[in-house]
Design an enzyme around this catalytic site. Structure first.
Site, mmCIF file in Angstrom:
data_model
loop_
_atom_site.group_PDB
_atom_site.id
_atom_site.type_symbol
_atom_site.label_atom_id
_atom_site.label_comp_id
_atom_site.label_asym_id
_atom_site.label_seq_id
_atom_site.Cartn_x
_atom_site.Cartn_y
_atom_site.Cartn_z
ATOM 1 C CG ASP A 31 -2.046 1.006 1.107
ATOM 2 O OD1 ASP A 31 -3.204 0.569 1.000
ATOM 3 O OD2 ASP A 31 -1.764 2.229 1.110
ATOM 4 C CB ILE A 32 0.865 4.255 -2.164
ATOM 5 C CG1 ILE A 32 1.975 5.089 -2.760
ATOM 6 C CG2 ILE A 32 -0.354 5.097 -1.836
ATOM 7 C CD1 ILE A 32 1.663 5.633 -4.145
ATOM 8 C CG ASN A 87 -12.260 -0.424 3.694
ATOM 9 O OD1 ASN A 87 -12.641 -0.820 4.798
ATOM 10 N ND2 ASN A 87 -11.101 0.184 3.512
ATOM 11 N N GLY A 93 -15.831 2.966 3.378
ATOM 12 C CA GLY A 93 -14.491 3.547 3.278
ATOM 13 C C GLY A 93 -13.726 3.097 2.049
ATOM 14 C CD GLN A 94 -14.639 -0.591 -2.889
ATOM 15 O OE1 GLN A 94 -15.797 -0.881 -2.541
ATOM 16 N NE2 GLN A 94 -14.037 -1.167 -3.916
ATOM 17 C CB SER A 95 -10.720 5.438 -1.499
ATOM 18 O OG SER A 95 -9.539 4.699 -1.299
ATOM 19 C CG HIS A 100 -8.495 -3.011 -2.456
ATOM 20 N ND1 HIS A 100 -9.369 -2.258 -3.210
ATOM 21 C CD2 HIS A 100 -8.355 -2.355 -1.293
ATOM 22 C CE1 HIS A 100 -9.728 -1.189 -2.536
ATOM 23 N NE2 HIS A 100 -9.140 -1.225 -1.349
ATOM 24 C CG HIS A 102 -6.751 -2.741 3.097
ATOM 25 N ND1 HIS A 102 -5.998 -1.597 2.906
ATOM 26 C CD2 HIS A 102 -7.961 -2.491 2.525
ATOM 27 C CE1 HIS A 102 -6.736 -0.691 2.261
ATOM 28 N NE2 HIS A 102 -7.926 -1.208 2.016
#
Ligand code: 5GP
Ligand code: ZN
Length: 112
Positions: A31-32, A87, A93-95, A100, A102
């Protein structure tokens, strides 16, 4: 593939990512903006918008989970456990709208 999807672009190599796992069907990458010492995202290479869409395909779902558990067994810091988060939708909270999971670990996770 979805043309303007960020994670599809990572699958295609159009956007760089620090890959930690790759198979024919699944990609794992860091994750960035990590929330834990280990924070990676696991995706199916085939585009779906969210977990309810992915759940229609039991093989893809099973591939995704078996890939991340296989990865986790290779990382000593994850030996005693880790947390998985999915999410779903804006309220969840899915952006990024490419399904995916986490995987967070490398520290003691607390309640949320
Ligand atoms: P969500 O909020 O949709 O559950 O999670 C999306 C995750 O994608 C966030 O944790 C965010 O930091 C990560 N992310 C967003 N853009 C990028 C990117 O370009 N590269 C990587 N590796 N992660 C990203
Ligand atoms: Zn996508």
């Amino acid at each position: 593939m979805s043309k303007n999807c960020l994670f599809c672009k990572i699958v295609k190599g159009e956007i760089p990512a620090a890959k930690v796992f790759e198979s024919e069907t699944v990609l794992g990458f860091k994750d960035i903006n990590p929330s834990a010492p280990i924070h990676v995202l696991f995706i199916s290479k085939t585009h779906t918008n969210d977990i309810s869409e992915l759940s229609i395909d039991p093989t893809a779902l099973s591939d995704l989970f078996s890939s991340l558990t296989e990865y986790a067994t290779t990382i000593p810091e994850l030996k005693d456990g880790y947390r998985l988060i999915i999410n779903k939708g804006p309220r969840g909270g899915q952006s990024v709208f490419h399904t995916h999971i986490h995987l967070l670990g490398g520290k003691q996770m607390q309640g949320f």
